[in-house]
Design a protein around this motif. Structure first.
Motif, PDB file in Angstrom:
ATOM      1  N   SER A 226       0.837  -1.197   0.000  1.00 49.09           N
ATOM      2  CA  SER A 226       0.000   0.000   0.000  1.00 49.09           C
ATOM      3  C   SER A 226       0.874   1.249   0.000  1.00 49.09           C
ATOM      4  N   THR A 227       0.214   2.410   0.026  1.00 48.70           N
ATOM      5  CA  THR A 227       0.922   3.691  -0.004  1.00 48.70           C
ATOM      6  C   THR A 227       0.441   4.596   1.124  1.00 48.70           C
ATOM      7  N   LEU A 228       1.310   5.533   1.479  1.00 48.18           N
ATOM      8  CA  LEU A 228       0.983   6.617   2.403  1.00 48.18           C
ATOM      9  C   LEU A 228       1.665   7.883   1.914  1.00 48.18           C
ATOM     10  N   HIS A 229       1.087   9.024   2.252  1.00 46.63           N
ATOM     11  CA  HIS A 229       1.706  10.307   1.891  1.00 46.63           C
ATOM     12  C   HIS A 229       2.623  10.764   3.026  1.00 46.63           C
ATOM     13  N   THR A 230       3.696  10.005   3.230  1.00 46.53           N
ATOM     14  CA  THR A 230       4.689  10.352   4.247  1.00 46.53           C
ATOM     15  C   THR A 230       6.065  10.412   3.592  1.00 46.53           C
ATOM     16  N   ASN A 231       7.008  11.077   4.270  1.00 42.87           N
ATOM     17  CA  ASN A 231       8.292  11.361   3.642  1.00 42.87           C
ATOM     18  C   ASN A 231       9.426  10.431   4.031  1.00 42.87           C
ATOM     19  N   ASP A 232       9.286   9.691   5.131  1.00 50.22           N
ATOM     20  CA  ASP A 232      10.359   8.794   5.539  1.00 50.22           C
ATOM     21  C   ASP A 232       9.795   7.685   6.420  1.00 50.22           C
ATOM     22  N   ALA A 233      10.657   6.757   6.800  1.00 52.07           N
ATOM     23  CA  ALA A 233      10.209   5.569   7.531  1.00 52.07           C
ATOM     24  C   ALA A 233       9.615   5.911   8.889  1.00 52.07           C
ATOM     25  N   VAL A 234      10.269   6.798   9.631  1.00 50.55           N
ATOM     26  CA  VAL A 234       9.782   7.146  10.959  1.00 50.55           C
ATOM     27  C   VAL A 234       8.415   7.823  10.865  1.00 50.55           C
ATOM     28  N   GLN A 235       8.285   8.743   9.917  1.00 50.20           N
ATOM     29  CA  GLN A 235       7.004   9.420   9.725  1.00 50.20           C
ATOM     30  C   GLN A 235       5.914   8.423   9.326  1.00 50.20           C
ATOM     31  N   THR A 236       6.292   7.413   8.538  1.00 47.01           N
ATOM     32  CA  THR A 236       5.346   6.383   8.108  1.00 47.01           C
ATOM     33  C   THR A 236       4.840   5.582   9.301  1.00 47.01           C
ATOM     34  N   ILE A 237       5.750   5.139  10.157  1.00 45.76           N
ATOM     35  CA  ILE A 237       5.360   4.369  11.344  1.00 45.76           C
ATOM     36  C   ILE A 237       4.461   5.214  12.249  1.00 45.76           C
ATOM     37  N   ASN A 238       4.845   6.475  12.444  1.00 44.75           N
ATOM     38  CA  ASN A 238       4.026   7.354  13.280  1.00 44.75           C
ATOM     39  C   ASN A 238       2.645   7.599  12.684  1.00 44.75           C
ATOM     40  N   ARG A 239       2.572   7.720  11.363  1.00 48.40           N
ATOM     41  CA  ARG A 239       1.274   7.956  10.714  1.00 48.40           C
ATOM     42  C   ARG A 239       0.328   6.787  10.958  1.00 48.40           C
ATOM     43  N   VAL A 240       0.854   5.588  10.854  1.00 48.79           N
ATOM     44  CA  VAL A 240       0.023   4.404  11.099  1.00 48.79           C
ATOM     45  C   VAL A 240      -0.462   4.394  12.547  1.00 48.79           C
ATOM     46  N   ILE A 241       0.449   4.610  13.468  1.00 53.12           N
ATOM     47  CA  ILE A 241       0.094   4.550  14.892  1.00 53.12           C
ATOM     48  C   ILE A 241      -0.886   5.660  15.266  1.00 53.12           C
ATOM     49  N   ASN A 242      -0.633   6.867  14.773  1.00 49.23           N
ATOM     50  CA  ASN A 242      -1.436   8.028  15.167  1.00 49.23           C
ATOM     51  C   ASN A 242      -2.812   8.053  14.515  1.00 49.23           C
ATOM     52  N   ALA A 243      -3.064   7.121  13.604  1.00 43.96           N
ATOM     53  CA  ALA A 243      -4.410   7.015  13.033  1.00 43.96           C
ATOM     54  C   ALA A 243      -5.396   6.459  14.059  1.00 43.96           C
ATOM     55  N   PHE A 244      -4.870   5.915  15.163  1.00 46.92           N
ATOM     56  CA  PHE A 244      -5.702   5.277  16.179  1.00 46.92           C
ATOM     57  C   PHE A 244      -5.742   6.123  17.451  1.00 46.92           C
ATOM     58  N   PRO A 245      -6.802   6.005  18.232  1.00 52.31           N
ATOM     59  CA  PRO A 245      -6.860   6.757  19.501  1.00 52.31           C
ATOM     60  C   PRO A 245      -5.786   6.262  20.458  1.00 52.31           C
ATOM     61  N   PRO A 246      -5.377   7.113  21.401  1.00 54.40           N
ATOM     62  CA  PRO A 246      -4.253   6.784  22.291  1.00 54.40           C
ATOM     63  C   PRO A 246      -4.372   5.439  22.992  1.00 54.40           C
ATOM     64  N   HIS A 247      -5.573   5.048  23.417  1.00 54.93           N
ATOM     65  CA  HIS A 247      -5.703   3.806  24.169  1.00 54.93           C
ATOM     66  C   HIS A 247      -5.511   2.559  23.301  1.00 54.93           C
ATOM     67  N   GLU A 248      -5.486   2.729  21.970  1.00 56.40           N
ATOM     68  CA  GLU A 248      -5.278   1.595  21.069  1.00 56.40           C
ATOM     69  C   GLU A 248      -3.862   1.546  20.493  1.00 56.40           C
ATOM     70  N   GLN A 249      -3.090   2.596  20.701  1.00 53.67           N
ATOM     71  CA  GLN A 249      -1.820   2.723  19.993  1.00 53.67           C
ATOM     72  C   GLN A 249      -0.790   1.681  20.400  1.00 53.67           C
ATOM     73  N   ALA A 250      -0.766   1.270  21.650  1.00 58.46           N
ATOM     74  CA  ALA A 250       0.204   0.251  22.089  1.00 58.46           C
ATOM     75  C   ALA A 250      -0.052  -1.068  21.365  1.00 58.46           C
ATOM     76  N   THR A 251      -1.322  -1.423  21.214  1.00 57.43           N
ATOM     77  CA  THR A 251      -1.668  -2.654  20.503  1.00 57.43           C
ATOM     78  C   THR A 251      -1.300  -2.564  19.036  1.00 57.43           C
ATOM     79  N   VAL A 252      -1.585  -1.414  18.419  1.00 53.45           N
ATOM     80  CA  VAL A 252      -1.273  -1.219  16.999  1.00 53.45           C
ATOM     81  C   VAL A 252       0.234  -1.267  16.769  1.00 53.45           C
ATOM     82  N   LEU A 253       0.982  -0.691  17.704  1.00 47.43           N
ATOM     83  CA  LEU A 253       2.440  -0.714  17.595  1.00 47.43           C
ATOM     84  C   LEU A 253       2.958  -2.146  17.549  1.00 47.43           C
ATOM     85  N   LYS A 254       2.402  -3.020  18.389  1.00 49.30           N
ATOM     86  CA  LYS A 254       2.812  -4.425  18.400  1.00 49.30           C
ATOM     87  C   LYS A 254       2.414  -5.107  17.094  1.00 49.30           C
TER      88      LYS A 254
END
Length: 358
Positions: A226-254
């Motif tokens: 798939s694709t994302l409109h992000t500029n680098d790897a760190v921004q990409t990982i953060n974009r995926v995680i930050n799409a979710f509310p804070p209480h779900e982010q730890a699970t999404v990170l795993k």
């Protein structure tokens, strides 16, 4: 204006995008630069007549209701066009992206070997990222074409709209388009899992529901591109995680740590001779060390791991840019223009570069 004749001229001039709007002549983007045509400025009647000629009656009704829409348009033997039609100050306008009729061969795109290596993954998630117009679709098409030529698998693409059209080689390819074939990316991914897929291409992970569905598909033994409109790897990982509310982010990170196989951040650099552009890529390969840092949310370490990861096929954007500069493919000014860390490039030019990302 006869749209077919005009588009033939635009493709011949190597335009990547075509801008049509009231009050100015049609404009072309060639090698990253906007170039005016020699046609007269277009009137409101011109743009409406020209752009409506590409639409079916149903599409015209939908556009007049929603005031903007994405459609695809094809001229047989020439190219496909991804068309965004919109209203600007009450007048119809559009931007057309040229999609070559021939699917690109991965070996002809000038991409790092790591991108071909990603096509041999059987499961997980691979993300191609970058700004609009950076060639993400072309890179993914090259990857799908390579898989199609070499693997006996079922590939499902979910796109908005369909861009490159594939013919079955060793693979079977099912192409589905939003609106015409399915109501949404999440629905299409959900039902794709019941259609015996090996590989699922999701045109864009544009919202939480799509990201959640893509992660689930990758978790259940499929390869998801798939694709994302992000500029680098760190921004990409953060974009995926930050799409979710804070209480779900730890699970999404795993989840992400478990399924992510790699990211490809891409930009297009103008060649030194001014003719054509070359893709420049940051490559993250998710090794066990990288996975551990993602799992622990130690993302600040990712850039250093990429810079030191050449033996695994990794490279930073600056390493890629500086390499093309040293090979005289692009100018140093172009490298600086595309760099997010110009000071590092300038240090390397003064002789501090050792090839290890220092």
């Amino acid at each position: 204006m006869n749209i077919d004749e005009f588009l033939r001229v635009a493709v011949k001039k190597r335009a990547s995008d075509i801008h049509i709007r009231v009050g100015c002549p049609p404009m072309l983007r060639i090698d990253g630069r906007i170039v005016p045509t020699e046609m007269r400025p277009m009137t409101p009647a011109d743009t409406k007549r020209t752009l409506y000629s590409m639409l079916s009656n149903a599409q015209r009704d939908a556009f007049e209701k929603n005031q903007e829409m994405d459609v695809s348009f094809m001229i047989s033997g020439l190219a496909r066009f991804r068309v965004n039609i919109f209203l600007e100050q009450g007048h119809v306008g559009a931007v057309l992206r040229v999609i070559p009729i021939n699917v690109p061969n991965l070996d002809n795109l000038g991409l790092p070997q790591a991108i071909k290596d990603f096509t041999h993954e059987r499961t997980g998630l691979i993300l191609v990222t970058g700004p609009t117009g950076s060639g993400k679709t072309t890179t993914l098409a090259g990857m799908i074409d390579y898989i199609n030529a070499n693997q006996d698998v079922h590939i499902i693409t979910i796109e908005d709209p369909i861009e490159f059209v594939y013919r079955n080689k060793k693979s079977v390819i099912t192409q589905r388009e939003l609106v015409n074939d399915t109501s949404s990316f999440p629905n299409a991914i959900k039902y794709a899992l019941r259609q015996d897929p090996d590989i699922i291409l999701v045109g864009e992970m544009r919202d939480r529901d799509t990201i959640e569905s893509a992660l689930k598909a990758a978790e259940t033994g499929h390869l998801v591109l798939s694709t994302l409109h992000t500029n680098d790897a760190v921004q990409t990982i953060n974009r995926v995680i930050n799409a979710f509310p804070p209480h779900e982010q730890a699970t999404v990170l795993k989840q992400l740590a478990a399924v992510l196989r790699g990211t490809v951040a891409q930009r297009l650099a103008i060649k030194k001779d001014g003719i054509g552009r070359v893709p420049v890529n940051e490559i993250l390969v998710v090794t066990s060390t990288v996975r551990d840092h993602i799992f622990k949310h130690e993302l600040d370490a990712i850039y250093h791991l990429i810079a030191k990861g050449a033996q695994d096929g990794m490279q930073t954007m600056n390493q890629a840019l500086f390499g093309y500069y040293e090979q005289e493919v692009i100018s140093f000014e172009e490298a600086l223009r595309l760099s997010d860390n110009q000071q590092e490039l300038q240090q390397w030019k003064r002789g501090a570069y050792t090839g290890s990302g220092k």
